[in-house]
Design an enzyme around this catalytic site. Structure first.
Site, PDB file in Angstrom:
ATOM      1  N   HIS A   1       0.841  -1.206   0.000  1.00 52.78           N
ATOM      2  CA  HIS A   1       0.000   0.000   0.000  1.00 52.78           C
ATOM      3  C   HIS A   1       0.870   1.248   0.000  1.00 52.78           C
ATOM      4  O   HIS A   1       1.933   1.285   0.625  1.00 52.78           O
ATOM      5  CB  HIS A   1      -0.992   0.004   1.166  1.00 52.78           C
ATOM      6  CG  HIS A   1      -0.381   0.020   2.536  1.00 52.78           C
ATOM      7  ND1 HIS A   1      -0.150   1.190   3.244  1.00 52.78           N
ATOM      8  CD2 HIS A   1       0.029  -0.984   3.346  1.00 52.78           C
ATOM      9  CE1 HIS A   1       0.364   0.901   4.426  1.00 52.78           C
ATOM     10  NE2 HIS A   1       0.492  -0.409   4.510  1.00 52.78           N
TER      11      HIS A   1
ATOM     12  N   ASP B   1      -0.548   4.329   0.782  1.00 50.73           N
ATOM     13  CA  ASP B   1      -1.082   5.332   1.708  1.00 50.73           C
ATOM     14  C   ASP B   1      -0.391   5.192   3.060  1.00 50.73           C
ATOM     15  O   ASP B   1       0.202   4.145   3.381  1.00 50.73           O
ATOM     16  CB  ASP B   1      -2.600   5.209   1.848  1.00 50.73           C
ATOM     17  CG  ASP B   1      -3.047   3.900   2.499  1.00 50.73           C
ATOM     18  OD1 ASP B   1      -2.469   2.836   2.163  1.00 50.73           O
ATOM     19  OD2 ASP B   1      -3.980   3.935   3.323  1.00 50.73           O
TER      20      ASP B   1
ATOM     21  N   GLU C   1      -5.250   1.137   2.714  1.00 51.90           N
ATOM     22  CA  GLU C   1      -4.967   0.138   3.744  1.00 51.90           C
ATOM     23  C   GLU C   1      -5.094   0.723   5.139  1.00 51.90           C
ATOM     24  O   GLU C   1      -5.593   0.069   6.064  1.00 51.90           O
ATOM     25  CB  GLU C   1      -3.560  -0.431   3.540  1.00 51.90           C
ATOM     26  CG  GLU C   1      -3.277  -1.717   4.337  1.00 51.90           C
ATOM     27  CD  GLU C   1      -2.775  -1.465   5.752  1.00 51.90           C
ATOM     28  OE1 GLU C   1      -2.749  -2.424   6.549  1.00 51.90           O
ATOM     29  OE2 GLU C   1      -2.413  -0.308   6.084  1.00 51.90           O
TER      30      GLU C   1
ATOM     31  N   ASP D   1       4.841  -6.239   4.698  1.00 51.18           N
ATOM     32  CA  ASP D   1       4.216  -5.186   5.501  1.00 51.18           C
ATOM     33  C   ASP D   1       4.223  -5.597   6.969  1.00 51.18           C
ATOM     34  O   ASP D   1       3.346  -5.213   7.734  1.00 51.18           O
ATOM     35  CB  ASP D   1       2.784  -4.928   5.005  1.00 51.18           C
ATOM     36  CG  ASP D   1       2.177  -3.657   5.587  1.00 51.18           C
ATOM     37  OD1 ASP D   1       2.937  -2.829   6.121  1.00 51.18           O
ATOM     38  OD2 ASP D   1       0.948  -3.497   5.530  1.00 51.18           O
TER      39      ASP D   1
ATOM     40  N   THR E   1     -18.470  18.656  39.837  1.00 51.56           N
ATOM     41  CA  THR E   1     -19.121  17.507  40.472  1.00 51.56           C
ATOM     42  C   THR E   1     -20.406  17.143  39.744  1.00 51.56           C
ATOM     43  O   THR E   1     -21.506  17.517  40.161  1.00 51.56           O
ATOM     44  CB  THR E   1     -19.401  17.801  41.953  1.00 51.56           C
ATOM     45  OG1 THR E   1     -20.137  19.030  42.032  1.00 51.56           O
ATOM     46  CG2 THR E   1     -18.112  17.934  42.730  1.00 51.56           C
TER      47      THR E   1
ATOM     48  N   SER F   1      -3.416  -7.369  13.048  1.00 54.18           N
ATOM     49  CA  SER F   1      -4.319  -7.933  12.045  1.00 54.18           C
ATOM     50  C   SER F   1      -4.029  -7.349  10.670  1.00 54.18           C
ATOM     51  O   SER F   1      -3.739  -6.163  10.547  1.00 54.18           O
ATOM     52  CB  SER F   1      -5.782  -7.616  12.408  1.00 54.18           C
ATOM     53  OG  SER F   1      -6.100  -8.052  13.707  1.00 54.18           O
TER      54      SER F   1
ATOM     55  N   HIS G   1       2.940   4.026  12.602  1.00 56.67           N
ATOM     56  CA  HIS G   1       1.767   4.715  13.152  1.00 56.67           C
ATOM     57  C   HIS G   1       2.127   5.721  14.242  1.00 56.67           C
ATOM     58  O   HIS G   1       1.223   6.350  14.799  1.00 56.67           O
ATOM     59  CB  HIS G   1       0.722   3.734  13.703  1.00 56.67           C
ATOM     60  CG  HIS G   1       0.120   2.845  12.668  1.00 56.67           C
ATOM     61  ND1 HIS G   1      -1.112   2.246  12.850  1.00 56.67           N
ATOM     62  CD2 HIS G   1       0.529   2.450  11.438  1.00 56.67           C
ATOM     63  CE1 HIS G   1      -1.405   1.520  11.777  1.00 56.67           C
ATOM     64  NE2 HIS G   1      -0.422   1.633  10.911  1.00 56.67           N
TER      65      HIS G   1
END
Length: 446
Positions: A86, A88, A153, A180, A314, A398, A426
């Site tokens: 990918h 992106d 992706e 990947d 509160t 995953s 990330h």
């Protein structure tokens, strides 16, 4: 004598500069303001494939385009390999935590720092350069080769599988190669043997119609935050075992894979140090690697309720929300876990609140069918590039498209990643090891 590997070493500095061009394109698929950049990245990759003589098309989807490159000169009798990746990338924020700008590649201490360097532009592009090394030296490769690169992706690949299903004849292949993922450790070439699946939920708890004064109403009106805390606390027992009834029914214990895991040189203390956590925890009776690779989980990913600003207020909050993900292992299925999860939440929900469970998305787990020509060839290629035999390792995360590829195209998937633990995919200061870029190119060309 024509030598693809000598070509790689002679031209590697150029390969790296080209990768820098690719990395400078801020192809953030999650942000609409970057749509032109994402399209520009697709065009850039398509141009590099055309320069090698491939038949290239940029396929439009309802989202970002898919790049398809085809080299079929090996002939109809030769096997066909599809390389998926990918172009992106994740959003770069928080920008202040980057040492250098995320879209200005920088090399420090043998690492290429840039958003997308390891996930996945660098790992995808090394396959392009491996093909170049063959075509510029020997003029051919012994297989037909397809490139399939998507631009969604990082946002769930919503348009990928509809395209693959509609073009399954065109994409028919004998093997699928994906780079990947990560290696088990530095200088430890790795073949991915498993991926966990996913079932992702949002729990919404509603109490009163609006926030109330906690002194005037507290003790007489149910507190949604407290109710949510009780629901979340019901997911595990003291031993870390998930308490959702029947949750483990379909777990494949994978004794052969567990035996392989226990032969790996893994330092739990070093792993703990990387996390910055005070201690490792989890399901009793399993090692850290087993918990990551062959056992399912149920994790709270986010919480929201009440007043969280500076100082005090509160209130008895009207609402509470949690994001919860279940990582799944073979032979669990997200559809089944969805039913069990929803039933459990409604069963344990306290009185005085209304609870809704929203299933956001999911994906199947995967375990490789090891052995055979594909994996034997990968072992030889990695040993040639790294000087040692590869290990087989799992991946705690995953990649939902992996089992979908096998289902639709009927070909085995090879996960041959070249990232390293701690490469900050990330996160700020994402990096890709320069030597792994070079050795990965050699492995792809072997």
């Amino acid at each position: 004598m024509a030598d693809p590997h000598g070509y790689i070493d002679r031209h590697f500095a150029r390969f790296q500069e080209e990768l820098f061009e690719f990395l400078r394109i801020p192809s953030v698929s999650a942000r609409r303001e970057h749509d032109p950049d994402t399209r520009r990245a697709a065009g850039w990759l398509a141009d590099r494939l055309r320069e090698l003589g491939l038949a290239v098309s940029i396929e439009e989807t309802r989202g970002h385009p898919i790049v398809v490159g085809e080299w079929r000169e090996a002939g109809p009798g030769a096997p066909t390999v599809l390389v998926y990746g990918h172009y992106d990338v994740q959003p770069p924020e928080p920008l202040e935590l980057w040492t250098t700008p995320p879209f200005e590649p920088a090399v420090r201490d043998g690492r290429i720092y840039a958003r997308g360097s390891v996930d996945d532009k660098g790992q995808l592009y090394l396959h392009v350069k491996a093909l170049e090394a063959h075509l510029r030296t020997t003029g051919r490769i012994p297989v037909n080769l397809l490139f399939l690169a998507e631009g969604e992706e990082e946002v769930g690949s919503a348009n990928l599988m509809p395209f693959v299903e509609s073009d399954a004849d065109r994409l028919a292949c004998d093997a699928i190669v994906i780079s990947d993922t990560s290696m088990f450790g530095p200088d430890v070439p790795t073949i991915g043997a498993s991926l966990r699946g996913l079932a992702y939920f949002q729990i919404d708890v509603q109490g009163p119609a609006h926030d109330l004064h906690s002194g005037t109403y507290g003790g007489a009106v149910a507190n949604p935050a407290t109710a949510l805390a009780r629901i979340l606390a019901s997911f595990h027992d003291e031993e870390g075992r998930i308490q959702i009834p029947d949750f483990y029914d379909d777990v494949n214990p994978a004794p052969e894979f567990v035996r392989q895991i226990r032969t790996l040189d893994f330092d739990e203390r070093e792993f703990l140090e990387e996390t910055g956590a005070p201690a490792l925890v989890g399901e009793a009776g399993y090692t850290a690697l087993e918990r990551l690779w062959v056992r399912p989980t149920c994790e709270v990913n986010g919480l929201l309720s009440g007043y969280t600003g500076e100082g005090s207020k509160t209130v008895l909050p009207a609402r509470a929300m949690a994001k919860v993900s279940c990582r799944l292992v073979p032979d669990q299925r997200p559809e089944r876990i969805r039913v069990l999860f929803e039933q459990h939440v409604h069963r344990v929900a306290p009185k005085g609140v209304t609870v809704q469970v929203h299933y956001l998305h999911g994906g199947l787990p995967w375990r490789a069918r090891l052995g055979g020509p594909l994996y034997e060839a990968a072992e030889r290629a990695l040993e040639r590039a790294f000087g040692r035999r590869p290990v087989y390792a799992g991946e705690g995360g995953s990649i939902p498209i992996v089992p979908e590829f096998e289902r639709v195209l009927g070909a085995p998937v090879l996960l041959m990643g070249f990232g390293l633990p701690g490469a900050n995919a990330h996160a700020p200061d994402e990096w890709f090891d320069v030597e792994n870029f070079r050795k990965g190119t050699h492995a792809a060309a072997a």
